[in-house]
Scaffold this motif. Structure first.
Motif, PDB file in Angstrom:
ATOM      1  N   THR A   5      33.055  44.454 -43.179  1.00  0.00           N
ATOM      2  CA  THR A   5      32.190  43.640 -42.323  1.00  0.00           C
ATOM      3  C   THR A   5      31.917  44.401 -41.030  1.00  0.00           C
ATOM      4  OG1 THR A   5      33.458  41.816 -43.187  1.00  0.00           O
ATOM      5  CG2 THR A   5      31.878  41.283 -41.495  1.00  0.00           C
ATOM      6  N   LEU A   6      30.733  44.964 -40.982  1.00  0.00           N
ATOM      7  CA  LEU A   6      30.417  45.787 -39.807  1.00  0.00           C
ATOM      8  C   LEU A   6      29.166  45.318 -39.085  1.00  0.00           C
ATOM      9  CD1 LEU A   6      31.230  49.065 -41.594  1.00  0.00           C
ATOM     10  CD2 LEU A   6      32.371  48.333 -39.516  1.00  0.00           C
ATOM     11  N   SER A   7      28.525  44.314 -39.630  1.00  0.00           N
ATOM     12  CA  SER A   7      27.299  43.863 -38.968  1.00  0.00           C
ATOM     13  C   SER A   7      27.647  43.289 -37.604  1.00  0.00           C
ATOM     14  CB  SER A   7      26.599  42.813 -39.820  1.00  0.00           C
ATOM     15  OG  SER A   7      27.505  41.785 -40.077  1.00  0.00           O
ATOM     16  N   GLY A   8      26.746  43.445 -36.661  1.00  0.00           N
ATOM     17  CA  GLY A   8      26.998  42.882 -35.337  1.00  0.00           C
ATOM     18  C   GLY A   8      27.510  43.888 -34.333  1.00  0.00           C
ATOM     19  N   ILE A   9      27.935  45.094 -34.791  1.00  0.00           N
ATOM     20  CA  ILE A   9      28.487  46.079 -33.856  1.00  0.00           C
ATOM     21  C   ILE A   9      27.434  46.481 -32.816  1.00  0.00           C
ATOM     22  CG2 ILE A   9      29.329  48.460 -33.613  1.00  0.00           C
ATOM     23  CD1 ILE A   9      30.644  48.143 -36.333  1.00  0.00           C
ATOM     24  N   ALA A  10      26.266  46.902 -33.310  1.00  0.00           N
ATOM     25  CA  ALA A  10      25.252  47.425 -32.390  1.00  0.00           C
ATOM     26  C   ALA A  10      24.710  46.338 -31.478  1.00  0.00           C
ATOM     27  CB  ALA A  10      24.113  48.058 -33.168  1.00  0.00           C
ATOM     28  N   GLU A  11      24.585  45.126 -32.002  1.00  0.00           N
ATOM     29  CA  GLU A  11      23.957  44.045 -31.246  1.00  0.00           C
ATOM     30  C   GLU A  11      24.741  43.713 -29.982  1.00  0.00           C
ATOM     31  OE1 GLU A  11      24.466  44.234 -34.363  1.00  0.00           O
ATOM     32  OE2 GLU A  11      22.653  43.731 -35.463  1.00  0.00           O
ATOM     33  N   THR A  12      26.057  44.014 -29.954  1.00  0.00           N
ATOM     34  CA  THR A  12      26.868  43.681 -28.784  1.00  0.00           C
ATOM     35  C   THR A  12      26.692  44.718 -27.677  1.00  0.00           C
ATOM     36  OG1 THR A  12      28.748  44.893 -29.656  1.00  0.00           O
ATOM     37  CG2 THR A  12      28.631  42.529 -30.187  1.00  0.00           C
ATOM     38  N   ARG A  13      26.119  45.856 -28.011  1.00  0.00           N
ATOM     39  CA  ARG A  13      25.935  46.896 -26.991  1.00  0.00           C
ATOM     40  C   ARG A  13      24.525  46.809 -26.418  1.00  0.00           C
ATOM     41  NH1 ARG A  13      25.880  51.505 -30.147  1.00  0.00           N
ATOM     42  NH2 ARG A  13      26.065  50.135 -31.921  1.00  0.00           N
ATOM     43  N   PRO A  14      24.397  46.956 -25.097  1.00  0.00           N
ATOM     44  CA  PRO A  14      23.041  46.897 -24.543  1.00  0.00           C
ATOM     45  C   PRO A  14      22.206  48.076 -25.027  1.00  0.00           C
ATOM     46  CG  PRO A  14      24.639  47.513 -22.848  1.00  0.00           C
ATOM     47  CD  PRO A  14      25.427  47.207 -24.090  1.00  0.00           C
ATOM     48  N   LEU A  15      20.925  47.813 -25.203  1.00  0.00           N
ATOM     49  CA  LEU A  15      20.002  48.868 -25.639  1.00  0.00           C
ATOM     50  C   LEU A  15      19.624  49.695 -24.411  1.00  0.00           C
ATOM     51  CD1 LEU A  15      18.181  50.118 -27.770  1.00  0.00           C
ATOM     52  CD2 LEU A  15      16.573  48.239 -27.426  1.00  0.00           C
ATOM     53  N   ARG A  16      19.854  50.992 -24.488  1.00  0.00           N
ATOM     54  CA  ARG A  16      19.551  51.867 -23.340  1.00  0.00           C
ATOM     55  C   ARG A  16      18.181  52.511 -23.562  1.00  0.00           C
ATOM     56  NH1 ARG A  16      23.243  55.822 -21.730  1.00  0.00           N
ATOM     57  NH2 ARG A  16      23.783  56.345 -23.883  1.00  0.00           N
ATOM     58  N   ILE A  17      17.268  52.183 -22.658  1.00  0.00           N
ATOM     59  CA  ILE A  17      15.864  52.604 -22.834  1.00  0.00           C
ATOM     60  C   ILE A  17      15.486  53.656 -21.788  1.00  0.00           C
ATOM     61  CG2 ILE A  17      13.465  51.792 -22.806  1.00  0.00           C
ATOM     62  CD1 ILE A  17      14.511  49.054 -23.695  1.00  0.00           C
ATOM     63  N   VAL A  18      14.781  54.687 -22.232  1.00  0.00           N
ATOM     64  CA  VAL A  18      14.277  55.720 -21.307  1.00  0.00           C
ATOM     65  C   VAL A  18      12.756  55.661 -21.342  1.00  0.00           C
ATOM     66  CG1 VAL A  18      14.493  58.166 -20.658  1.00  0.00           C
ATOM     67  CG2 VAL A  18      16.010  57.216 -22.396  1.00  0.00           C
ATOM     68  N   ARG A  19      12.141  55.812 -20.164  1.00  0.00           N
ATOM     69  CA  ARG A  19      10.665  55.798 -20.162  1.00  0.00           C
ATOM     70  C   ARG A  19      10.071  57.045 -19.525  1.00  0.00           C
ATOM     71  NH1 ARG A  19      11.173  49.996 -18.900  1.00  0.00           N
ATOM     72  NH2 ARG A  19      11.446  49.021 -20.934  1.00  0.00           N
ATOM     73  N   GLU A  20      10.909  57.837 -18.880  1.00  0.00           N
ATOM     74  CA  GLU A  20      10.390  59.050 -18.243  1.00  0.00           C
ATOM     75  C   GLU A  20      11.174  60.269 -18.716  1.00  0.00           C
ATOM     76  OE1 GLU A  20       7.702  59.562 -16.374  1.00  0.00           O
ATOM     77  OE2 GLU A  20       7.239  57.431 -16.567  1.00  0.00           O
ATOM     78  N   PRO A  21      10.473  61.312 -19.136  1.00  0.00           N
ATOM     79  CA  PRO A  21      11.190  62.542 -19.503  1.00  0.00           C
ATOM     80  C   PRO A  21      11.689  63.261 -18.252  1.00  0.00           C
ATOM     81  CG  PRO A  21       8.820  62.881 -19.603  1.00  0.00           C
ATOM     82  CD  PRO A  21       9.022  61.435 -19.260  1.00  0.00           C
ATOM     83  N   ARG A  22      12.710  64.066 -18.445  1.00  0.00           N
ATOM     84  CA  ARG A  22      13.177  64.906 -17.333  1.00  0.00           C
ATOM     85  C   ARG A  22      13.034  66.362 -17.737  1.00  0.00           C
ATOM     86  NH1 ARG A  22      18.544  62.036 -14.815  1.00  0.00           N
ATOM     87  NH2 ARG A  22      17.496  60.084 -14.327  1.00  0.00           N
ATOM     88  N   VAL A  23      12.522  67.150 -16.820  1.00  0.00           N
ATOM     89  CA  VAL A  23      12.322  68.579 -17.095  1.00  0.00           C
ATOM     90  C   VAL A  23      13.077  69.364 -16.031  1.00  0.00           C
ATOM     91  CG1 VAL A  23      10.619  70.429 -17.328  1.00  0.00           C
ATOM     92  CG2 VAL A  23      10.030  68.107 -18.067  1.00  0.00           C
ATOM     93  N   TYR A  24      14.010  70.186 -16.477  1.00  0.00           N
ATOM     94  CA  TYR A  24      14.784  71.008 -15.549  1.00  0.00           C
ATOM     95  C   TYR A  24      14.431  72.476 -15.789  1.00  0.00           C
ATOM     96  CZ  TYR A  24      17.750  66.800 -15.754  1.00  0.00           C
ATOM     97  OH  TYR A  24      18.222  65.517 -15.738  1.00  0.00           O
ATOM     98  N   LEU A  25      14.048  73.170 -14.741  1.00  0.00           N
ATOM     99  CA  LEU A  25      13.851  74.618 -14.871  1.00  0.00           C
ATOM    100  C   LEU A  25      15.228  75.239 -14.644  1.00  0.00           C
ATOM    101  CD1 LEU A  25      11.933  77.084 -15.107  1.00  0.00           C
ATOM    102  CD2 LEU A  25      11.794  77.049 -12.624  1.00  0.00           C
ATOM    103  N   VAL A  26      15.826  75.783 -15.698  1.00  0.00           N
ATOM    104  CA  VAL A  26      17.215  76.231 -15.570  1.00  0.00           C
ATOM    105  C   VAL A  26      17.369  77.749 -15.574  1.00  0.00           C
ATOM    106  CG1 VAL A  26      18.243  74.117 -16.481  1.00  0.00           C
ATOM    107  CG2 VAL A  26      17.581  75.919 -18.068  1.00  0.00           C
TER     108      VAL A  26
END
Ligand SMILES: Cc1cc2nc3c(=O)[nH]c(=O)nc-3n(C[C@H](O)[C@H](O)[C@H](O)COP(=O)(O)OP(=O)(O)OC[C@H]3O[C@@H](n4cnc5c(N)ncnc54)[C@H](O)[C@@H]3O)c2cc1C
Length: 266
Positions: free
Chosen positions: A2-23
């Motif tokens: 019984t593994l259903s429900g694991i992901a639903e308890t964790r908040p969904l982490r959303i990204v909307r902006e890319p990051r660009v690093y000149l390294v």
């Protein structure tokens, strides 16, 4: 199991902006250049402090051994190469960039550009059960579409977790823990969406970077691709106005921008 429900308890982490690093950027070796000049009875000094620009100029001058005083400035020399389309010399100017907050659909398109070198986060080795997800702005801006998107991503996360657990069980007889996890993750990742956030290290020369910026900074490119291409352009214009200064931004009706140059595909 019984593994259903694991992901639903964790908040969904959303990204909307890319990051660009000149390294990474190039640096010249003045002592070696001086030795070369002395060995060949020449004297020459560039007027740029940007390593990539100095190296491209030095490489270009080898073609005609055009060293000596009273020559073109670095900017004049390189701009002339751009204007006449002598792009192979621009391949000696190299930068390394690290991109994060980008989606797997972005990197799928990025790696079609064959003249860059890449190193990307591995979904076989790295656990994706708590990864971030890149949401397109247009979806985020509409509550109903946003909800549909979150539901789909959460369902995929739950399926991924269940598959990893089931596959680890399947491979339980494999004594090597790292290999066991890799076998499980490589099969479970098949349900991860295109939106899954990833990181990619890109090394490219000025010619390839210019081509990428032209194709992907255009109004016809995918929105996320264009965002990254324009972020790269901004960084590279600050880094080398000579090699990237000919790109102009055009505003688009949706408030974003695209870029063009009078010297495409050098
Ligand atoms: C708006 C847009 C929509 C797109 N839609 C699609 C799509 O629907 N389906 C799809 O599959 N792709 C699509 N692409 C991807 C596109 O077809 C190219 O694969 C990608 O942009 C890489 O560019 P490139 O071909 O110029 O190659 P790059 O790898 O960036 O190479 C740069 C240049 O080097 C030269 N070159 C590289 N490799 C070779 C070679 N093997 N032989 C000869 N010359 C070579 C060419 O002159 C090439 O233009 C799209 C791209 C854009 C910008």
């Amino acid at each position: 199991m019984t593994l259903s429900g694991i992901a639903e308890t964790r908040p969904l982490r959303i990204v909307r902006e890319p990051r660009v690093y000149l390294v990474g950027r190039q640096q010249v070796d003045p002592a070696a250049i001086e030795r070369f000049l002395l060995d060949h009875g020449l004297s020459w000094q560039t007027d740029t402090e940007v390593g990539a620009e100095a190296l491209a100029e030095m490489a270009g001058r080898v073609c005609y051994m055009s060293y000596g005083k009273g020559r073109k400035t670095n900017r004049e020399f390189l701009e002339h190469l751009v204007q006449v389309g002598h792009g192979s010399v621009l391949e000696h100017a190299v930068w390394s960039l690290l991109l994060t907050g980008v989606s797997r659909s972005f990197t799928h398109e990025l790696i079609r550009h064959r003249h860059f070198s890449y190193s990307q986060l591995s979904q076989r080795y790295v656990d994706e059960s708590d990864s971030e997800f890149v949401e397109p702005e247009v979806v985020a801006g509409d509550p109903e579409m946003h909800r549909a998107w979150c539901e789909a991503v959460n369902a995929a996360r739950a399926a991924y977790d269940r598959l990893v657990a089931g596959l680890e069980h399947h491979y339980a007889s494999e004594p090597d823990r790292t290999l066991r996890r890799k076998l499980a993750r490589q099969a479970a990742r098949s349900v991860l969406p295109n939106a899954t956030e990833t990181r990619i290290f890109v090394t490219g020369n000025a010619r390839a970077l210019r081509h990428f910026i032209e194709m992907r900074g255009s109004e016809h490119a995918d929105v996320e691709m264009r965002k990254v291409a324009l972020a790269m352009l901004k960084i590279l214009q600050a880094e080398s106005p000579t090699l990237f200064g000919d790109y102009a931004l055009t505003p688009l009706p949706d408030g974003s921008a695209a870029t063009r140059t009078a010297h495409p595909k050098v």
